[in-house]
Structures are given as structure tokens and as C-alpha cells.
Design a protein around this motif. Structure first.
Motif, PDB file in Angstrom:
ATOM      1  N   GLU A 139       0.856  -1.176   0.000  1.00  0.00           N
ATOM      2  CA  GLU A 139       0.000   0.000   0.000  1.00  0.00           C
ATOM      3  C   GLU A 139       0.897   1.232   0.000  1.00  0.00           C
ATOM      4  OE1 GLU A 139      -4.078   0.966   2.131  1.00  0.00           O
ATOM      5  OE2 GLU A 139      -2.407   1.231   3.520  1.00  0.00           O
ATOM      6  N   ARG A 142      -3.225   5.348   1.757  1.00  0.00           N
ATOM      7  CA  ARG A 142      -4.596   4.966   2.112  1.00  0.00           C
ATOM      8  C   ARG A 142      -5.595   5.734   1.265  1.00  0.00           C
ATOM      9  NH1 ARG A 142      -7.227   0.870   3.158  1.00  0.00           N
ATOM     10  NH2 ARG A 142      -8.954   1.111   4.548  1.00  0.00           N
ATOM     11  N   ALA A 150      -7.810   2.840  -2.200  1.00  0.00           N
ATOM     12  CA  ALA A 150      -6.465   3.153  -1.706  1.00  0.00           C
ATOM     13  C   ALA A 150      -5.486   2.904  -2.852  1.00  0.00           C
ATOM     14  CB  ALA A 150      -6.109   2.260  -0.517  1.00  0.00           C
ATOM     15  N   LYS A 165     -11.216  -0.187  -0.796  1.00  0.00           N
ATOM     16  CA  LYS A 165     -11.071  -0.336   0.648  1.00  0.00           C
ATOM     17  C   LYS A 165     -12.163  -1.271   1.146  1.00  0.00           C
ATOM     18  CE  LYS A 165      -9.351   4.362   1.259  1.00  0.00           C
ATOM     19  NZ  LYS A 165      -9.688   5.699   1.773  1.00  0.00           N
TER      20      LYS A 165
END
Length: 167
Positions: A139, A142, A150, A165
Motif C-alpha cells: 500500500e 490509504r 487506496a 477499501k
């Protein structure tokens, strides 16, 4: 789908309305329909309405989605069908259909997991790159291209991608 009062909508009419809604694409992800995403919860009678739950309460696409649904219903001769926003229970990524998950993947967006345990844990398991299939992903932020996604990157093919998400 929520039960519909028989005197308001017959089974054939329900199927025709749902077929129309199946063709209404999400304005932010034009390869998935509002039914694929589970945004359309079903139909309710008295008065006859399409039940819509946005992915987020403040989703900026909500008005565009409702306008697209209204246009599609009117164009198909269902001007008498209303649109009602339902916020409870809140939308969940578990409502995305299998077809919707595959369309997201083909478009380059990693879909959320489809099993209940993964959804309860916030989808903390491995994420497959929608481009090459590798699980060597991280990731990056976010915050992705929309509030419901994300930003991720594959360390194998080096491509960035959005991931829905989980909630």
C-alpha cells in the motif's frame, strides 16, 4: 433484493427494471454497473422505488448515480419508479457481485476480498496485483483516486493500482 409488494410491481416488471439498472454504469468506474457494485439494494413497493446505498455517506458520485438511474428508468418507460437513498445498513464491499469483482480486476482495480472473514478483518490479507497477479504488493497511500479506494503498487511489475477499501 428486498421484497416488493405484489400489487405494486409484478415479477416480470421487477426483472425488466433490474435489467435496466444492470446497464447503469458507475460514473467513477465505467466498467461496473450500479448493480455490480451493490449500490442498488433492490426494489421497494408502496411507492415503488429503487433502493440506493452509496459506497460512502459523502460519496461525491451519489447525485450523478441517482441522475443516471433516473434517466435510465425514464428512458425505459419506468418514470413512475422512485429512487430512495437508504443509509442503514451502510454499504459493504461484500455486496459487490462476482461479476463486479472480475470487471474491477480487468479494469486494473484490485477488488476487495469476497469472503466474510477477510472483510471482517478489514481485508488485511495479501493483495493480488490486478495486472500481473503477483502478491508482492504494498500500500502506497490509504488515499486513492476516489474516497473508496487506496493506492497500491506491485513490486514485481512495478505498476501502481487502486484497491477498493474493505468495509
Amino acid at each position: 433484493m428486498k421484497t416488493v409488494a405484489a400489487e405494486t410491481l409484478d415479477t416480470d416488471r421487477i426483472h425488466r427494471i433490474m435489467a435496466v439498472l444492470d446497464e447503469v454504469m458507475d460514473p467513477e468506474i465505467p466498467v461496473v454497473s450500479v448493480t455490480d457494485l451493490g449500490i442498488v439494494r433492490g426494489l421497494s413497493g408502496d411507492p415503488a422505488s429503487v433502493l440506493v446505498t452509496p459506497t460512502y455517506t459523502g460519496c461525491p458520485a451519489t447525485l450523478a448515480i441517482e441522475a443516471s438511474i433516473r434517466l435510465a428508468l425514464d428512458s425505459a418507460g419506468f418514470g413512475d419508479i422512485g429512487i430512495r437513498t437508504v443509509l442503514s445498513p451502510p454499504w459493504s464491499t461484500g455486496w459487490i457481485t462476482d461479476r463486479g469483482r472480475e470487471r474491477l480486476r480487468a479494469y486494473g482495480i484490485a477488488p476487495p476480498p469476497d469472503d466474510a472473514a477477510a472483510l471482517r478483518s478489514g481485508g488485511g490479507g495479501p493483495v493480488a496485483c490486478p495486472r500481473c497477479g503477483s502478491f508482492e504488493t504494498v500500500e502506497v497511500s490509504r488515499f486513492g483516486s476516489t474516497p473508496c479506494k487506496a493506492l497500491w503498487r506491485c513490486t514485481d511489475c512495478r505498476e501502481p493500482f487502486d484497491r477498493f477499501k474493505c468495509h
